[in-house]
Design a protein around this motif. Structure first.
Motif, short mmCIF file in Angstrom:
data_model
loop_
_atom_site.label_atom_id
_atom_site.label_comp_id
_atom_site.label_asym_id
_atom_site.label_seq_id
_atom_site.Cartn_x
_atom_site.Cartn_y
_atom_site.Cartn_z
N UNK A 40 35.43 14.66 -56.97
CA UNK A 40 35.04 14.68 -55.56
C UNK A 40 33.56 14.90 -55.33
N UNK A 41 32.76 14.80 -56.38
CA UNK A 41 31.31 14.97 -56.26
C UNK A 41 30.66 13.65 -55.85
N UNK A 42 29.76 13.71 -54.92
CA UNK A 42 29.07 12.50 -54.47
C UNK A 42 28.10 12.04 -55.55
N UNK A 43 28.26 10.79 -55.98
CA UNK A 43 27.38 10.25 -57.03
C UNK A 43 26.59 9.04 -56.55
N UNK A 44 26.91 8.54 -55.37
CA UNK A 44 26.22 7.37 -54.85
C UNK A 44 26.66 7.09 -53.43
N UNK A 45 26.15 6.00 -52.90
CA UNK A 45 26.53 5.56 -51.56
C UNK A 45 26.45 4.04 -51.54
N UNK A 46 27.36 3.41 -50.82
CA UNK A 46 27.34 1.97 -50.65
C UNK A 46 27.31 1.70 -49.15
N UNK A 47 26.38 0.85 -48.73
CA UNK A 47 26.16 0.60 -47.31
C UNK A 47 26.32 -0.88 -46.98
N UNK A 48 26.33 -1.17 -45.69
CA UNK A 48 26.35 -2.56 -45.25
C UNK A 48 25.17 -3.33 -45.85
N UNK A 49 24.03 -2.69 -45.93
CA UNK A 49 22.85 -3.34 -46.48
C UNK A 49 23.06 -3.71 -47.94
N UNK A 50 23.74 -2.85 -48.71
CA UNK A 50 24.01 -3.18 -50.11
C UNK A 50 24.85 -4.44 -50.22
N UNK A 110 28.68 3.00 -43.93
CA UNK A 110 28.48 3.40 -45.32
C UNK A 110 29.70 4.13 -45.85
N UNK A 111 29.79 4.14 -47.17
CA UNK A 111 30.85 4.86 -47.86
C UNK A 111 30.23 5.68 -48.97
N UNK A 112 30.48 6.99 -48.99
CA UNK A 112 30.02 7.76 -50.14
C UNK A 112 30.86 7.37 -51.36
N UNK A 113 30.23 7.40 -52.50
CA UNK A 113 30.92 7.11 -53.76
C UNK A 113 31.07 8.44 -54.49
N UNK A 114 32.31 8.77 -54.83
CA UNK A 114 32.60 10.06 -55.46
C UNK A 114 33.21 9.86 -56.84
N UNK A 115 33.01 10.85 -57.69
CA UNK A 115 33.65 10.82 -59.01
C UNK A 115 35.03 11.47 -58.92
N UNK A 116 35.69 11.62 -60.06
CA UNK A 116 37.03 12.18 -60.09
C UNK A 116 37.14 13.60 -59.57
N UNK A 128 35.76 8.81 -45.29
CA UNK A 128 36.38 7.80 -46.15
C UNK A 128 35.41 7.58 -47.31
N UNK A 129 35.89 7.79 -48.52
CA UNK A 129 35.04 7.64 -49.70
C UNK A 129 35.70 6.68 -50.68
N UNK A 130 34.91 6.18 -51.60
CA UNK A 130 35.40 5.29 -52.66
C UNK A 130 34.92 5.81 -54.00
N UNK A 131 35.45 5.23 -55.06
CA UNK A 131 35.01 5.55 -56.41
C UNK A 131 34.20 4.38 -56.95
N UNK A 132 33.48 4.58 -58.03
CA UNK A 132 32.71 3.46 -58.60
C UNK A 132 33.59 2.29 -59.03
#
Length: 125
Positions: free
Chosen positions: A106-116, A98-104, A76-80
């Motif tokens: 499908x490239x991973x550009x970041x990650x957002x976690x519970x800690x964030x 956590x959720x990987x953050x992908x661009x249009x 499961x991924x999200x976008x910025x």
């Protein structure tokens, strides 16, 4: 608030054909609990969680094992531009950390976690 306001970047990724011990060492060196797994084209194919790698270490012992053998597929991924509220609902609903953050593309550009999310919440107080 959007995911772009919370996400960590640059993100450390790993390939599925690497040994799970390499992934575990990378996590420990960088104080991480989740690693997006990417293919040669940079597209995400899974997530490796520290818990799963530790279980693999107990199961494989000294035998070799690849990240692809223990990673979670169907990521499961999200976008910025995803709202923080939607991302939080995904974390809770999917019971993931956590959720990987992908661009249009499908490239991973970041990650957002519970800690964030906890850091953002703490800053509001």
């Amino acid at each position: 608030m959007l995911v772009r306001d919370l996400m960590s970047m640059p993100v450390i990724t790993i390939r599925s054909n690497l040994d799970y011990k390499t992934a575990l060492a990378l996590m420990q060196e960088n104080s991480l609990h989740h690693l997006p797994v990417v293919e040669s084209d940079g597209e995400i194919s899974g997530m490796a969680a520290e818990r799963d790698l530790l279980i693999a270490a107990a199961r494989f012992l000294q035998s070799p094992g690849e990240v692809g053998d223990v990673m979670h597929r169907g990521v499961v991924a999200v976008t910025p531009d995803t709202t923080a509220a939607k991302a939080a609902r995904l974390l809770v609903g999917q019971r993931i950390g956590s959720l990987p953050v992908v661009d249009g593309a499908g490239q991973v550009i970041g990650i957002v976690t519970e800690t964030d999310f906890l850091k953002a919440f703490a800053q509001m107080a």
